[in-house]
Motif scaffolding. Structure first.
Motif, PDB file in Angstrom:
ATOM      1  N   VAL A 105      -2.841  -1.758   7.877  1.00 37.19           N
ATOM      2  CA  VAL A 105      -2.038  -0.672   7.341  1.00 37.19           C
ATOM      3  C   VAL A 105      -2.323  -0.538   5.847  1.00 37.19           C
ATOM      4  CG1 VAL A 105      -0.047  -2.148   6.863  1.00 37.19           C
ATOM      5  CG2 VAL A 105       0.308   0.294   7.279  1.00 37.19           C
ATOM      6  N   GLN A 106      -2.177   0.670   5.336  1.00 42.13           N
ATOM      7  CA  GLN A 106      -2.363   0.872   3.899  1.00 42.13           C
ATOM      8  C   GLN A 106      -1.127   0.437   3.128  1.00 42.13           C
ATOM      9  OE1 GLN A 106      -3.439   5.004   3.352  1.00 42.13           O
ATOM     10  NE2 GLN A 106      -5.630   4.518   3.499  1.00 42.13           N
ATOM     11  N   ALA A 107      -1.339   0.114   1.879  1.00 39.57           N
ATOM     12  CA  ALA A 107      -0.217  -0.264   1.015  1.00 39.57           C
ATOM     13  C   ALA A 107       0.829   0.854   1.011  1.00 39.57           C
ATOM     14  CB  ALA A 107      -0.710  -0.543  -0.392  1.00 39.57           C
ATOM     15  N   GLY A 108       2.093   0.452   1.103  1.00 36.49           N
ATOM     16  CA  GLY A 108       3.182   1.408   1.175  1.00 36.49           C
ATOM     17  C   GLY A 108       3.577   1.767   2.587  1.00 36.49           C
ATOM     18  N   GLY A 109       2.769   1.366   3.552  1.00 33.82           N
ATOM     19  CA  GLY A 109       3.043   1.668   4.948  1.00 33.82           C
ATOM     20  C   GLY A 109       4.002   0.688   5.592  1.00 33.82           C
ATOM     21  N   SER A 110       4.181   0.860   6.901  1.00 35.48           N
ATOM     22  CA  SER A 110       5.135   0.050   7.655  1.00 35.48           C
ATOM     23  C   SER A 110       4.516  -0.480   8.936  1.00 35.48           C
ATOM     24  CB  SER A 110       6.370   0.889   8.027  1.00 35.48           C
ATOM     25  OG  SER A 110       7.040   1.356   6.885  1.00 35.48           O
TER      26      SER A 110
END
Length: 124
Positions: free
Chosen positions: A12-17
């Motif tokens: 997942v990308q940074a800031g994701g869940s």
């Protein structure tokens, strides 16, 4: 014996869940404490969050407080770890663990059963 099986890891990308699940089977009991730990290569297993099966009290490591939420579904014998606002430093193998008594503990050595782990990778 208690069997634990994690699922839900991924990239997942940074800031994701992401939401991790831990399905418990075998000698499950309301007296169990269920926790999430994580580990990166060359480091010791680190406490993330824990929930008391009997009263649903929850506790978190300072590094994840406010971003992660641990919860349980009694009917499914499953514990979840909802991870929001993920950071690259959250990258690790995440393990579910069960403790056979009702006292909440934070050290990995206090836990009796472990799942196989699920990889979480957060890209920047």
């Amino acid at each position: 014996q208690v069997q634990l099986k994690e699922s839900g890891g991924g990239l997942v990308q940074a800031g994701g869940s992401l939401r991790l699940s831990c399905a418990a089977s075998g000698r499950t009991s309301r007296s169990h404490v269920l926790g999430w730990f994580r580990q990166t290569p060359g480091k010791e297993r680190e406490f993330v969050a824990v929930i008391s099966w009997s009263d649903s009290n929850t506790y978190y490591a300072d590094s994840v407080k406010g971003r992660f939420t641990i919860s349980r579904d009694n009917a499914k014998n499953t514990v979840y770890l909802q991870m929001n606002s993920l950071k690259p430093e959250d990258t690790a193998v995440y393990f579910c663990a069960a403790r056979l008594t009702s006292r909440v503990m934070y050290a990995s050595r206090e836990y009796d059963f472990w799942g196989q782990g699920t990889q979480v990778t957060v890209s920047s």
